[in-house]
Design an enzyme around this catalytic site. Structure first.
Site, mmCIF file in Angstrom:
data_model
loop_
_atom_site.group_PDB
_atom_site.id
_atom_site.type_symbol
_atom_site.label_atom_id
_atom_site.label_comp_id
_atom_site.label_asym_id
_atom_site.label_seq_id
_atom_site.Cartn_x
_atom_site.Cartn_y
_atom_site.Cartn_z
ATOM 1 N N LYS A 112 0.840 -1.201 0.000
ATOM 2 C CA LYS A 112 0.000 0.000 0.000
ATOM 3 C C LYS A 112 0.874 1.250 0.000
ATOM 4 O O LYS A 112 1.957 1.258 0.620
ATOM 5 C CB LYS A 112 -0.888 -0.044 1.249
ATOM 6 C CG LYS A 112 -1.956 1.032 1.355
ATOM 7 C CD LYS A 112 -2.849 0.753 2.582
ATOM 8 C CE LYS A 112 -3.940 1.770 2.786
ATOM 9 N NZ LYS A 112 -4.819 1.395 3.935
ATOM 10 N N SER A 193 -9.658 1.331 3.172
ATOM 11 C CA SER A 193 -8.832 2.196 2.355
ATOM 12 C C SER A 193 -7.764 1.456 1.560
ATOM 13 O O SER A 193 -7.146 2.043 0.675
ATOM 14 C CB SER A 193 -8.166 3.263 3.225
ATOM 15 O OG SER A 193 -7.239 2.674 4.129
ATOM 16 N N SER A 217 -9.915 -1.163 7.102
ATOM 17 C CA SER A 217 -9.259 -0.870 5.815
ATOM 18 C C SER A 217 -8.582 -2.053 5.137
ATOM 19 O O SER A 217 -8.242 -1.971 3.958
ATOM 20 C CB SER A 217 -8.244 0.262 5.976
ATOM 21 O OG SER A 217 -8.922 1.498 5.980
#
Ligand SMILES: *[C@@H]1O[C@H](CO)[C@@H](O)[C@H](O)[C@H]1NC(C)=O
Ligand SMILES: *[C@@H]1O[C@H](CO)[C@@H](O)[C@H](O)[C@H]1NC(C)=O
Ligand SMILES: *[C@@H]1O[C@H](CO)[C@@H](O)[C@H](O)[C@H]1NC(C)=O
Ligand SMILES: *[C@@H]1O[C@H](CO)[C@@H](O)[C@H](O)[C@H]1NC(C)=O
Ligand SMILES: *[C@@H]1O[C@H](CO)[C@@H](O)[C@H](O)[C@H]1NC(C)=O
Ligand SMILES: *[C@@H]1O[C@H](CO)[C@@H](O)[C@H](O)[C@H]1NC(C)=O
Ligand SMILES: *[C@@H]1O[C@H](CO)[C@@H](O)[C@H](O)[C@H]1NC(C)=O
Ligand SMILES: *[C@@H]1O[C@H](CO)[C@@H](O)[C@H](O)[C@H]1NC(C)=O
Ligand SMILES: *[C@@H]1O[C@H](CO)[C@@H](O)[C@H](O)[C@H]1NC(C)=O
Ligand SMILES: *[C@@H]1O[C@H](CO)[C@@H](O)[C@H](O)[C@H]1NC(C)=O
Ligand SMILES: CC(=O)N[C@H]1CO[C@H](CO)[C@@H](O)[C@@H]1O
Length: 546
Positions: A112, A193, A217
């Site tokens: 990420k 997310s 997330s």
């Protein structure tokens, strides 16, 4: 259904001349059947590397071309690692002389875009505020991946600032990376997310990806992208040089297509780190998460259902999800578990309590400033949340005010986590997640895990940093009506969209949760029952030199 098996390839490789090729749904490399990259698992990739069917350089080439095939439609990956091919070459050389650093040796992984690397890639949380910023060394997570021989292939798109910027935005949107879309329906909300990590794992743009979670997330994008997601206990995995929201809630974990692959990745990243003292709470040696994958795990286990949460929130949950959940509970009982109610006794009270927001705001004010202070190059001179807000308002590509910054505006009006006001707010969290939530439920009912549909699972474990594992549980019917998100740009539910089942446990119970998740996955294999509408065509066979 795929029919390739690990053993099939081993025997095929050792006796190429007398090969009788079994039916399979993947591709073939040098005439030998091999699963497609959307289905392949780690052990199959390792077999291919060990047998000389392909190299790690081939894997990097294939995955990069797959990323480029879908990048302009799905906006999943924000940056490729310019060093990936050189790292793969080195991994191949080591393998050639018998040096294997770990099961992840020479395997491409995406991370990420909030996990810092000391290399040519940016670490921005999707914001132009941090474009060009540098860290003095790798994040501990990145260093551990490298030590395990994994190839960090690139950075995935995310909801900007891990969804800690706006009150009204869309999942998977960042100023730097654009709008991420899911691959199971055109315009699909990828959730967030860790949106790009979810979508990239689901369509095989790498073996697996790392996401981060503060509240949902990892779990939520794993849920909607047909994946296994492990949200580790806060403190099992170092957060050093990961762009933070909250030291009390942040954690980093794998998003993969199978429980076992997720277990392999967790094994590589778990462990104590002097730069993140929450890891000093790890109770002992890190368990073997891969051998925790146990088909018989439910035999004799006591498993809870957070019945009152289902009663309260189930009203707002779609019927296919509730029906699939009820079937899952029956299957788990059929596999040998005793099922009992494990209610979160303070759940209703928690719903009208505002302390959770105070804690996140307070942590962000302090923890973001600490991250900015650790940068070795900080091109925009961002020192704190006030600076970040100013930059975002002034920089047109940040799309303010259409994408608002109300989360920060609210935080800036409040105390940070060094204030005496922080303690009572945090204590409230510990009560709602602890005695009144998941930890109390586990203890009172003597259960080792509690079940909920993943749509309902993240919030309460988030308050106390306890672990959750999600596994595919089913999908919406093919005639389900399309519904849009609040921002109006994404399909939030629709035909064939996947959803998952969560196993929630006590702190540092990942090995048990992995066992249960595996036992459920192997009995159901829901992942294989639907396919993404969009999958890249490039396979390893296309890049292997024969
Ligand atoms: C993704 O696609 C866009 C548009 O086609 C392109 O400009 C960008 O360079 C691509 N990103 C990567 C990582 O290749
Ligand atoms: C294996 O190859 C690597 C890379 O070429 C080299 O650094 C290492 O010393 C070699 N090890 C052995 C045991 O030959
Ligand atoms: C990181 O950002 C800088 C500044 O925009 C850019 O020049 C560089 O290409 C980016 N790195 C990668 C790997 O994309
Ligand atoms: C971690 O370190 C910080 C200071 O760096 C200190 O304030 C805190 O009490 C420590 N926490 C633990 C759990 O040791
Ligand atoms: C759990 O809560 C539900 C109400 O939602 C209630 O019907 C049930 O009896 C409770 N179970 C236990 C064991 O208290
Ligand atoms: C926080 O928790 C305390 C103690 O339970 C409570 O009195 C207070 O109203 C809560 N604050 C908010 C903002 O909900
Ligand atoms: C936290 O709040 C205290 C008291 O208002 C202040 O002195 C300190 O600078 C703040 N820290 C950050 C990082 O904003
Ligand atoms: C709790 O359950 C386990 C089985 O999972 C059992 O061995 C143990 O005796 C139980 N303990 C209590 C206090 O009921
Ligand atoms: C979808 O199909 C099922 C049967 O397959 C039917 O019962 C249901 O009414 C249909 N729903 C819609 C929205 O058409
Ligand atoms: C959120 O933003 C969208 C797009 O700008 C807008 O249509 C919608 O009304 C907004 N919702 C709220 C509650 O402000
Ligand atoms: C770095 C990168 O690949 N950025 C792309 C992300 O997606 C947007 C569209 O939303 C493209 O414009 C960028 O080029």
């Amino acid at each position: 259904m795929r029919t390739f098996s690990f053993l099939t390839l081993l025997s095929a490789v050792s006796s190429v001349t007398s090969l009788s090729i079994p039916p399979y749904t993947g591709t073939s490399i040098k005439g030998i059947p091999f699963p497609s990259l959307v289905d392949v698992d780690l052990e199959e990739l390792v077999t291919g590397l060990e047998s000389g069917l392909f190299t790690s350089v081939d894997l990097v080439n294939a995955y990069e071309q797959r990323i480029l095939e879908v990048n302009s439609t799905l906006h999943v990956v924000t940056e490729l690692n310019p060093d990936a091919r050189a790292i793969a070459k080195q991994a191949d050389a080591l393998r050639g002389n018998g040096t294997i650093l770990s099961p992840l040796h020479g395997i491409p992984i995406l991370i990420k875009n909030n996990i810092a690397t000391d290399d040519l890639m940016n670490n921005t949380a999707g914001s132009f505020a941090l474009l060009g910023a540098k860290v003095p060394r790798d994040s501990t997570i990145a260093a551990k991946l490298r030590k395990a021989g994994a190839i960090i292939l690139g950075k995935t798109n995310l909801s900007q600032w891990a969804n800690f910027r706006s009150f009204n935005s869309s999942n998977g949107w960042s100023a730097y990376g654009g709008q991420t879309f899911g691959a199971y329906y055109p315009g699909q909300d990828p959730s967030g997310s860790s949106s790009g990590s979810g979508v990239s794992s689901s369509i095989g743009l790498a073996l697996a990806a790392l996401g981060s979670e503060t509240s949902g997330s990892i779990l939520s994008p794993a849920d909607v992208n047909n994946l296994v997601g492990i949200k580790p206990t806060v403190g099992l995995v170092s957060r050093y040089l990961v762009i933070p929201i909250s030291e009390h809630q942040d954690t980093v974990g794998p998003m993969a297509r199978s429980v076992k692959d997720a277990a392999y990745v967790l094994q590589a990243i778990a462990g104590e780190d002097k730069n993140d003292n929450y890891t000093s709470a790890i109770p002992g040696p890190i368990p073997d998460y891969v051998s925790a994958c146990d088909y018989s795990a439910f035999s004799g286990a006591r498993i809870g259902v957070a019945r009152n949460v289902l009663d309260i929130w189930g009203r707002y949950t779609d019927k296919p999800v509730i029906d699939a959940f009820n079937s899952a509970v029956q299957q788990i009982e059929g596999a040998g578990a005793t099922i009992v109610d494990a209610n979160f006794t303070a759940f209703e009270q928690w719903q009208s309590d505002g302390n959770g927001t105070l804690v996140l705001n307070a942590d962000f004010l302090t923890n973001a400033a600490t991250y900015f202070s650790e940068l070795s190059v900080n091109p925009n001179g961002i020192e704190n949340v006030a600076d970040l807000q100013q930059f975002t308002h002034d920089f047109p590509a940040e799309k303010w005010p259409k994408r608002d910054t109300l989360q920060w505006k609210t935080a800036l009006k409040q105390f940070n986590n060094t204030s005496p006001k922080f303690w009572p707010a945090y204590q409230a969290n510990l009560f709602y997640g602890g005695e009144g939530g998941i930890l109390g439920a586990l203890k009172r009912t003597n259960t080792s895990a509690v079940l909920l549909p993943t749509q309902l699972s993240p919030s309460i474990p988030a308050l106390v940093g306890s672990p959750v594992v999600t596994v595919p549980m089913g999908f919406y019917p093919s005639n389900w009506t399309v519904a849009m998100n609040e921002f109006g740009n994404l399909v939030s539910t629709g035909p064939n969209l996947p959803f998952g089942l969560s196993f929630m446990g006590p702190k540092f119970s990942e090995a048990d949760l992995i066992g249960y998740a595996y036992a459920y996955e192997q009995r159901t294999m829901h992942r294989n029952q639907i396919s993404p509408y969009l999958v890249p065509n490039i396979e390893i066979a296309n890049v292997v030199k024969t």
